[in-house]
Design a protein around this motif. Sequence first.
Motif, short mmCIF file in Angstrom:
data_model
loop_
_atom_site.label_atom_id
_atom_site.label_comp_id
_atom_site.label_asym_id
_atom_site.label_seq_id
_atom_site.Cartn_x
_atom_site.Cartn_y
_atom_site.Cartn_z
N PRO A 6 0.84 -1.20 0.00
CA PRO A 6 0.00 0.00 0.00
C PRO A 6 0.87 1.24 0.00
O PRO A 6 1.92 1.28 0.64
CB PRO A 6 -0.80 -0.14 1.30
N ASN A 21 -3.28 -2.09 -5.67
CA ASN A 21 -1.97 -2.56 -5.24
C ASN A 21 -1.35 -3.58 -6.18
O ASN A 21 -0.30 -4.15 -5.86
CB ASN A 21 -2.05 -3.14 -3.82
N GLY A 30 -7.30 -0.65 -2.29
CA GLY A 30 -6.38 -0.53 -1.18
C GLY A 30 -7.14 -0.69 0.13
O GLY A 30 -8.34 -0.39 0.22
#
Length: 587
Positions: A10, A327, A349
């Motif tokens: 992240p 991601n 995310g």
Amino acid sequence: MSQSRSRRRPFPTDRLRRRDLLRVLGAAPVLPLAGCGGSTESSVAPPTEGGGVWDDAAFRHGVASGDPEQERVILWTRVSNVSGSVPVRWEVALDEAFESVVRSDADPGPSVFRTHTDAGRDYTVKVDAAGLLPGTTYFYRFTVGATRSPVGRTRTAGSGAIDRLRLALVSCSNYSAGYFHAYRVIARQDLDAVVHVGDYLYEGGGEGEIGRPHDPPYEIVTLDDYRRRHAQYRTDPDLQAMTAAHPLIPVWDDHESTNNAWIDGAQNHQPDREGDWEERKLASAIAYDEWLPIRLPDPMNPLRIWRRIAFGDLVELFMLDTRLQRNAPETDTSITGSEANDPSRSMLGIEQRDWLMNGLLNSRDAGMRWRVLGQQTMMAPHRNNPDPSMLPLPYLPPAVVESLGLRQGGGNEGSDNWGAYVFERDTLIRHLRENAISNNIVLTGDVHTGWACDIVEDPYTPFNPITSGVTGAPGYSALTGAGSVAVEFTGMSVTSNNLIDTPGGAALGALWGAAVRGVNPNARYHNPAAHGFVLVDIDRDGASGSFWNVGTVLEPLADGDDGAIDATFRVAHAEAGARFANHLRRV
């Protein structure tokens, strides 16, 4: 080939450092947005009428407003032909003649401010005008020296019990690909706001077919490049007309940075030639914040754009970032295997996903009538290119297939939409179903083609009323909509290419659309041969999406020609306790 799982992480948006901003800006000062936190009182005295270094000031890029809330709205402009630090006046009035000014930079009190601009923010101006009345139409303008901007019109969000909300849904506006007819038609509509779900601009160079080459004439990479491209788009008269008429609620997709972007890279970013991805991504986000009337939830983090706006008790609008928060990159050519179902792959995310799921629950508990998600890529399962063994389809040239994101002879969804993140999509769908969160609408762009769909995990397995109705297992009834948790309107492009731009495209589009609907039980509408927008009309009893076709964008729009509505689809408000509420019907 997909990259190693070990590299997926992240983005630390909560730790975005000021020095990172300064490095991308070339050490230019980062000016706070007036009214959005921090000290905003300018040390420069407000300008006097006439004279001074601002004699040649101009407002070449028009005006805009955005992100309307119940008592405030963002006002935007850009000042040309100036240098140094430029103080800017602003006024908000109830009438176009400005005889009833209600807010301005001259008002006393700690909540009111004066603002200025300089090269550090490319001479753009953003004012968060507060202290307004809910559900009210206002007019606004800016002044530098003796020069006044064009007058803009905006509207605040309603409060309490409101009966209706009208939105225009747009996406995919490539300046070099065609004229912005959809924007011109939208400017003449009776609307509360325009929702732009991405590809507001394109990063590539090229001449296009109508003699509108991009500036700069190459792929944009640096902050100066992105600023120049934004400036060029803002010279378009139809874009200026639309943003002067209605508040804009925007989010980016990929082309505002570069094609098929994700948190750690992009398909169209080559570090050996185009430098560090983090710097390019941040540069694109800074220019976006400067040139769009967006209210950042965190003014010091231009990469955090997900936010929500309430329109009374009728609609809660969640604007998402399914692009630069994802991601993991697009998948390879096979997305029906384990990779698409990998729990580690996320479009949103973790931080944004938790924010959305909690927000949906809170919206239900607060008694909001409808929930609307403005986001980038198609959420509904769909077979974009039906299997030839199921229906005979015409051959499409490879260039057309690529431009539409199709897979010749396949049956899979595209590799860059929610179908490549199936686990997270199913998690969101189950969240809606298991928590009885109904009246959900998803607004989407990206694919250049119009769709109206029901959203369910699996629309292809025949519906089993015993298992699906009780457990929520995959299954769907195209007749009743049982199993669907939301409806999705996907808008046609403003200009980006589709079948209408090819010889015989309209006829081919009709055939292709019928074929796609034939193998997608949840697709109530598919038009791959139109440019335009979707007019979204929401009231207490239901919500509709009207697909507004403005015709070709390769020729100027004739005076008085507003195009026509191709089709309208409506979803009814759920009665109390109804299990299946989100199902589209043509009207």
